[in-house]
Design a protein around this motif. Sequence first.
Motif, PDB file in Angstrom:
ATOM      1  N   LEU A  34       0.857  -1.184   0.000  1.00 44.34           N
ATOM      2  CA  LEU A  34       0.000   0.000   0.000  1.00 44.34           C
ATOM      3  C   LEU A  34       0.893   1.232   0.000  1.00 44.34           C
ATOM      4  CD1 LEU A  34      -2.812   1.355   0.264  1.00 44.34           C
ATOM      5  CD2 LEU A  34      -2.523   1.221   2.747  1.00 44.34           C
ATOM      6  N   ILE A  35       0.703   2.115  -0.980  1.00 46.47           N
ATOM      7  CA  ILE A  35       1.521   3.320  -1.105  1.00 46.47           C
ATOM      8  C   ILE A  35       0.593   4.529  -1.119  1.00 46.47           C
ATOM      9  CG2 ILE A  35       3.257   4.529  -2.472  1.00 46.47           C
ATOM     10  CD1 ILE A  35       3.965   1.887  -3.802  1.00 46.47           C
ATOM     11  N   THR A  36       0.801   5.463  -0.196  1.00 45.95           N
ATOM     12  CA  THR A  36      -0.036   6.656  -0.129  1.00 45.95           C
ATOM     13  C   THR A  36       0.813   7.882   0.161  1.00 45.95           C
ATOM     14  OG1 THR A  36      -1.838   7.746   1.080  1.00 45.95           O
ATOM     15  CG2 THR A  36      -0.508   6.161   2.310  1.00 45.95           C
ATOM     16  N   SER A  37       0.392   9.019  -0.358  1.00 42.42           N
ATOM     17  CA  SER A  37       1.072  10.275  -0.054  1.00 42.42           C
ATOM     18  C   SER A  37       0.591  10.880   1.256  1.00 42.42           C
ATOM     19  CB  SER A  37       0.861  11.280  -1.201  1.00 42.42           C
ATOM     20  OG  SER A  37       1.567  10.874  -2.356  1.00 42.42           O
ATOM     21  N   SER A  38      -0.402  10.272   1.872  1.00 44.71           N
ATOM     22  CA  SER A  38      -0.882  10.743   3.169  1.00 44.71           C
ATOM     23  C   SER A  38       0.075  10.317   4.277  1.00 44.71           C
ATOM     24  CB  SER A  38      -2.270  10.170   3.457  1.00 44.71           C
ATOM     25  OG  SER A  38      -3.206  10.608   2.509  1.00 44.71           O
ATOM     26  N   HIS A  39       0.059  11.062   5.379  1.00 37.12           N
ATOM     27  CA  HIS A  39       0.880  10.696   6.520  1.00 37.12           C
ATOM     28  C   HIS A  39       0.282   9.502   7.248  1.00 37.12           C
ATOM     29  CE1 HIS A  39       4.129  13.664   6.768  1.00 37.12           C
ATOM     30  NE2 HIS A  39       3.297  14.455   6.113  1.00 37.12           N
ATOM     31  N   ILE A  45       3.569   2.073   2.838  1.00 33.87           N
ATOM     32  CA  ILE A  45       4.430   3.241   2.660  1.00 33.87           C
ATOM     33  C   ILE A  45       3.556   4.487   2.715  1.00 33.87           C
ATOM     34  CG2 ILE A  45       6.040   4.439   1.132  1.00 33.87           C
ATOM     35  CD1 ILE A  45       6.638   1.659  -0.121  1.00 33.87           C
ATOM     36  N   THR A  46       3.802   5.345   3.699  1.00 30.16           N
ATOM     37  CA  THR A  46       3.043   6.584   3.843  1.00 30.16           C
ATOM     38  C   THR A  46       3.944   7.778   3.537  1.00 30.16           C
ATOM     39  OG1 THR A  46       3.529   6.615   6.224  1.00 30.16           O
ATOM     40  CG2 THR A  46       1.466   5.589   5.537  1.00 30.16           C
ATOM     41  N   ASN A  47       3.316   8.938   3.339  1.00 29.31           N
ATOM     42  CA  ASN A  47       4.057  10.151   2.975  1.00 29.31           C
ATOM     43  C   ASN A  47       4.991   9.883   1.796  1.00 29.31           C
ATOM     44  OD1 ASN A  47       4.798  12.859   3.185  1.00 29.31           O
ATOM     45  ND2 ASN A  47       6.443  12.454   4.652  1.00 29.31           N
ATOM     46  N   ALA A  48       4.492   9.118   0.822  1.00 23.52           N
ATOM     47  CA  ALA A  48       5.322   8.729  -0.323  1.00 23.52           C
ATOM     48  C   ALA A  48       5.603   9.893  -1.264  1.00 23.52           C
ATOM     49  CB  ALA A  48       4.639   7.600  -1.093  1.00 23.52           C
ATOM     50  N   GLU A  96      15.439  -3.191   3.928  1.00 21.68           N
ATOM     51  CA  GLU A  96      15.900  -4.554   4.156  1.00 21.68           C
ATOM     52  C   GLU A  96      14.794  -5.557   4.447  1.00 21.68           C
ATOM     53  OE1 GLU A  96      18.911  -5.490   3.616  1.00 21.68           O
ATOM     54  OE2 GLU A  96      19.655  -3.458   3.231  1.00 21.68           O
ATOM     55  N   LYS A  97      13.628  -5.094   4.916  1.00 18.02           N
ATOM     56  CA  LYS A  97      12.583  -6.038   5.308  1.00 18.02           C
ATOM     57  C   LYS A  97      11.209  -5.386   5.170  1.00 18.02           C
ATOM     58  CE  LYS A  97      13.040  -4.771  10.204  1.00 18.02           C
ATOM     59  NZ  LYS A  97      13.303  -5.266  11.574  1.00 18.02           N
ATOM     60  N   PRO A  98      10.152  -6.204   5.094  1.00 19.91           N
ATOM     61  CA  PRO A  98       8.794  -5.655   5.026  1.00 19.91           C
ATOM     62  C   PRO A  98       8.467  -4.868   6.288  1.00 19.91           C
ATOM     63  CG  PRO A  98       8.824  -8.000   4.479  1.00 19.91           C
ATOM     64  CD  PRO A  98      10.165  -7.681   5.045  1.00 19.91           C
ATOM     65  N   GLY A  99       7.459  -4.011   6.200  1.00 19.35           N
ATOM     66  CA  GLY A  99       7.050  -3.237   7.359  1.00 19.35           C
ATOM     67  C   GLY A  99       6.339  -1.972   6.943  1.00 19.35           C
ATOM     68  N   TRP A 100       6.247  -1.043   7.880  1.00 20.18           N
ATOM     69  CA  TRP A 100       5.579   0.243   7.654  1.00 20.18           C
ATOM     70  C   TRP A 100       6.658   1.324   7.619  1.00 20.18           C
ATOM     71  CZ3 TRP A 100      -0.033   1.116   9.143  1.00 20.18           C
ATOM     72  CH2 TRP A 100      -0.450   2.407   8.819  1.00 20.18           C
ATOM     73  N   TYR A 101       6.705   2.070   6.511  1.00 21.47           N
ATOM     74  CA  TYR A 101       7.745   3.076   6.319  1.00 21.47           C
ATOM     75  C   TYR A 101       7.140   4.388   5.836  1.00 21.47           C
ATOM     76  CZ  TYR A 101      10.822  -1.005   6.469  1.00 21.47           C
ATOM     77  OH  TYR A 101      11.471  -2.151   6.850  1.00 21.47           O
TER      78      TYR A 101
END
Length: 307
Positions: free
Chosen positions: A72-77, A101-104, A135-140
């Motif tokens: 999931l990729i969003t430009s929102s925070h 991925i937020t704030n993309a 390096e690994k999956p997660g929330w960035y």
Amino acid sequence: MLVVCLSHFTAQTLHTAFQFQLFPQHRGLLAENCGIYFPEIKRDPGKYLHSCPESVKKWLRQLKNAGKILVLITSSHSDYCRLLCNHILGNDFADLFDIVITNALKPGFFSHLPSQRPFRTLENDEEQEALPSLEKPGWYSQGNAVHLYDLLKKMTGKPEPQVVYFGDSMHSDIFPARHYSNWETVLILEELKGDRDWKPEDSEPLEKKGKYEGQKGKPLYSLSKKWGSFFTDSISGLENTEDSLVSTWSCKRISTYSTIAIPSIEAIAELPLDYKFTRFSSNNSKTAGYYPNPPVALSSFETLTNK
């Protein structure tokens, strides 16, 4: 190995008159209840948001159970993303995705170099140190398509994993994902909603059809009383000649940068995962990539040009 990337809001979840994106200067406004918008949407999100159809949630689970990687990729925070997705998809929405991925800051996510836009970790929705790589999956937060693709290579064990990117903005999603990353792109195009009565084709059994096929269309979205069709335009001819129809700039961009175009994710959610779509291609008809049917205006235009 297939990787499915979803842009935020692709399920047409907002029914306000606008989509409010949080940019860097708005960081913290949600937590601080600034202005009118943030306190109101926190108080009553159901007034402004549609819950995601169960068929779409099931589709996401099916993809994940089939071994696909979901991003999931969003430009929102992150705080705003969590608020909306908790209401739209449920409190366990993060479990549906391998990477969030937020704030993309799209389209820069695709066009900027890794050194210009590194990924950052998050702690209590606050951005932390920049990462030299992913390096690994997660929330960035923030990041770039190059480092994301490097991670996808590691996760899939493939030198060139296939990525299918779903988005509803030509500027922020479809063009940059295709132009800079060469990903397959699925344009969510609301102008296809209600454009015609969707009728099942005789060539395929009904059980293989998407949810919208066979349903009666709603009022036209693609034909504005002020601007005319989203897909075609009329050019006045010279003296004693008839007007001619041409494809609009927007229509040409759709077939150039999209693999296919659909009215919503719900339209394909009940199809088999191995369903074969006809893609936009110079070898195919200009209307071939629209699912479940091409817009009426474009079909009529193609009929006229083929005469």
